[in-house]
Design a protein around this motif. Sequence first.
Motif, PDB file in Angstrom:
ATOM      1  N   LYS A 220       0.827  -1.207   0.000  1.00 10.24           N
ATOM      2  CA  LYS A 220       0.000   0.000   0.000  1.00 10.24           C
ATOM      3  C   LYS A 220       0.862   1.259   0.000  1.00 10.24           C
ATOM      4  O   LYS A 220       0.571   2.231  -0.706  1.00 10.24           O
ATOM      5  CB  LYS A 220      -0.931  -0.002   1.216  1.00 10.24           C
ATOM      6  N   ARG A 221       1.940   1.233   0.808  1.00 15.94           N
ATOM      7  CA  ARG A 221       2.808   2.405   0.898  1.00 15.94           C
ATOM      8  C   ARG A 221       3.513   2.663  -0.430  1.00 15.94           C
ATOM      9  O   ARG A 221       3.610   3.802  -0.894  1.00 15.94           O
ATOM     10  CB  ARG A 221       3.834   2.218   2.011  1.00 15.94           C
ATOM     11  N   LEU A 222       4.021   1.618  -1.057  1.00 17.21           N
ATOM     12  CA  LEU A 222       4.732   1.797  -2.320  1.00 17.21           C
ATOM     13  C   LEU A 222       3.790   2.245  -3.432  1.00 17.21           C
ATOM     14  O   LEU A 222       4.165   3.069  -4.274  1.00 17.21           O
ATOM     15  CB  LEU A 222       5.434   0.500  -2.709  1.00 17.21           C
ATOM     16  N   ASP A 228       1.828   9.188  -6.162  1.00 19.00           N
ATOM     17  CA  ASP A 228       2.306  10.566  -6.010  1.00 19.00           C
ATOM     18  C   ASP A 228       3.293  10.928  -7.105  1.00 19.00           C
ATOM     19  O   ASP A 228       3.202  12.016  -7.700  1.00 19.00           O
ATOM     20  CB  ASP A 228       2.957  10.724  -4.638  1.00 19.00           C
ATOM     21  N   TRP A 229       4.214  10.041  -7.414  1.00 18.92           N
ATOM     22  CA  TRP A 229       5.194  10.330  -8.460  1.00 18.92           C
ATOM     23  C   TRP A 229       4.525  10.423  -9.829  1.00 18.92           C
ATOM     24  O   TRP A 229       4.950  11.202 -10.682  1.00 18.92           O
ATOM     25  CB  TRP A 229       6.273   9.250  -8.490  1.00 18.92           C
ATOM     26  N   HIS A 230       3.493   9.636 -10.024  1.00 21.71           N
ATOM     27  CA  HIS A 230       2.765   9.701 -11.292  1.00 21.71           C
ATOM     28  C   HIS A 230       2.102  11.072 -11.459  1.00 21.71           C
ATOM     29  O   HIS A 230       2.129  11.668 -12.545  1.00 21.71           O
ATOM     30  CB  HIS A 230       1.712   8.598 -11.342  1.00 21.71           C
ATOM     31  N   GLU A 231       1.538  11.574 -10.367  1.00 23.32           N
ATOM     32  CA  GLU A 231       0.802  12.846 -10.434  1.00 23.32           C
ATOM     33  C   GLU A 231       1.721  14.059 -10.434  1.00 23.32           C
ATOM     34  O   GLU A 231       1.429  15.063 -11.081  1.00 23.32           O
ATOM     35  CB  GLU A 231      -0.167  12.915  -9.252  1.00 23.32           C
ATOM     36  N   THR A 232       2.850  13.977  -9.712  1.00 21.48           N
ATOM     37  CA  THR A 232       3.710  15.153  -9.566  1.00 21.48           C
ATOM     38  C   THR A 232       4.960  15.127 -10.444  1.00 21.48           C
ATOM     39  O   THR A 232       5.531  16.183 -10.741  1.00 21.48           O
ATOM     40  CB  THR A 232       4.143  15.313  -8.100  1.00 21.48           C
ATOM     41  N   SER A 271      -4.655  -5.400  -6.606  1.00 15.48           N
ATOM     42  CA  SER A 271      -5.914  -5.461  -7.354  1.00 15.48           C
ATOM     43  C   SER A 271      -6.980  -4.556  -6.749  1.00 15.48           C
ATOM     44  O   SER A 271      -7.805  -3.981  -7.467  1.00 15.48           O
ATOM     45  CB  SER A 271      -6.409  -6.911  -7.400  1.00 15.48           C
ATOM     46  N   ALA A 272      -6.957  -4.412  -5.422  1.00 12.96           N
ATOM     47  CA  ALA A 272      -7.969  -3.600  -4.733  1.00 12.96           C
ATOM     48  C   ALA A 272      -7.666  -2.108  -4.802  1.00 12.96           C
ATOM     49  O   ALA A 272      -8.525  -1.280  -4.477  1.00 12.96           O
ATOM     50  CB  ALA A 272      -8.080  -4.034  -3.280  1.00 12.96           C
ATOM     51  N   ALA A 273      -6.469  -1.741  -5.224  1.00 11.73           N
ATOM     52  CA  ALA A 273      -6.070  -0.331  -5.246  1.00 11.73           C
ATOM     53  C   ALA A 273      -6.643   0.379  -6.477  1.00 11.73           C
ATOM     54  O   ALA A 273      -6.770  -0.212  -7.548  1.00 11.73           O
ATOM     55  CB  ALA A 273      -4.551  -0.215  -5.243  1.00 11.73           C
ATOM     56  N   ASP A 274      -6.975   1.626  -6.290  1.00 17.71           N
ATOM     57  CA  ASP A 274      -7.473   2.459  -7.402  1.00 17.71           C
ATOM     58  C   ASP A 274      -6.284   3.218  -7.980  1.00 17.71           C
ATOM     59  O   ASP A 274      -5.965   4.326  -7.551  1.00 17.71           O
ATOM     60  CB  ASP A 274      -8.546   3.429  -6.895  1.00 17.71           C
ATOM     61  N   LEU A 275      -5.617   2.607  -8.946  1.00 17.79           N
ATOM     62  CA  LEU A 275      -4.380   3.165  -9.472  1.00 17.79           C
ATOM     63  C   LEU A 275      -4.645   4.039 -10.701  1.00 17.79           C
ATOM     64  O   LEU A 275      -5.480   3.683 -11.546  1.00 17.79           O
ATOM     65  CB  LEU A 275      -3.408   2.045  -9.850  1.00 17.79           C
TER      66      LEU A 275
END
Length: 429
Positions: A220-222, A228-232, A271-275
């Motif tokens: 979850k942390r990674l 964050d890196w994707h957005e910034t 799989s459960a993460a909203d990436l």
Amino acid sequence: MKFETNDEGHLTIGGCDALTLAAQFGTPAYVYDVAQIRGQMRAFAQVFEQHHVQYAVSYASKAFATVAMYQVAAQEHAHVDVVSGGELYTAQAAQFPMANVSFHGNNKSEAELKQALAAGVGTIIIDNFHELTLLAALLKQTPQRVQDVMLRVTPGISAHTHAYDQTGQTDSKFGFDVDSGQAKAAATQVLANPQLHLLGIHAHIGSQIFEVAGFVAATKRLLAILTDWHETLAFTPSVLNLGGGFGIQYTDQDDPLPAERFITAILETISAADLPFAVPAVWIEPGRAIVGAAGYQLYTVGSRKDVPGLAPFVAVDGGMGDNIRPALYQAKYEAVAAKDPAAPATETVRLVGKYCESGDILIDQAPPPHLTAGAVIAVLATGAYGYSMASNYNRNPRPAVVFAENGQAKLVVRRESFSDLIQNDLSYL
């Protein structure tokens, strides 16, 4: 602990009689059940394939690195990770495909980085700013070269394991710290360098872990970091490397999950993460979980010391020089008599080595049948970190390594001789 026997009731390893192995190759000796190594690699791969996720099972060389081991890993289409020029050299000698090699380490030297670049190592996992600067400078010497890299980060998560085996906490010598902003600053530098191709991030939270919670939290942390890196930073990862550390059974007191269960938990968390990006390939780096349970150490019993009111000392022809873990980590093992591993215990002894240290105790409370001089004893689940950490303390030669598979045994590392011990000594006279 599980073990296999033949019609005579003798312990077998890879279908070979342990007593025959001891007679043929001598003791002490490391013996590996190669089919068990292959089976564990395939079990990991099967979980990924069932979830239809791109993956790499990267064998952590530090657990056990020999030419033969790299050859088996190549046959199983695994990746490997190395942490030194010596491990890399061994992989090269085994003709392991360099594209499937990752180079780890918190203090890679300039010579090691040059060796990795010359060898064509697939991925260099950058551990700190010093290494980042050094690698960038080396790449400038070949302006057309682009190197795949990952950043090792410390996500601030500690595994429930021995203090020496914890590596994911903030106070660690490994990796870029996340909370202070080091990791993001490193990512910014890498993304600005056209000769560095950032695949993703790596974290390793520890070793001999029995619970999935740490891996779930790390995943979850990674994923949050990558989001964050994707957005910034406009970075889209292609690899998420969760390291290794999956625990194995050393004694009947250990109750580890099947190693594949950790992978299932990791993949379910992803799989459960909203990436905001496609699910990257998932890499893992098991070492102990692949070779630990597949390894045995064969010893021959020698002297015995009986003192009224105390557990007897039963000495074998090896000890802390070929398995330092009990002295270093207070690691626990179990042992059986090779002639009759199912024999009931008749006493509790202290199984000790021949080294000149009071702490040279392999098993503090071993319950074998009565042992006499000449008996062959097998210590179970010694496949990880025994040979890798072996030394020539007291000027004892390191043992032979034998691979056993389908009833056939092959010497893959010869026993050191006394002449080997002094081959690098120079005369002062």
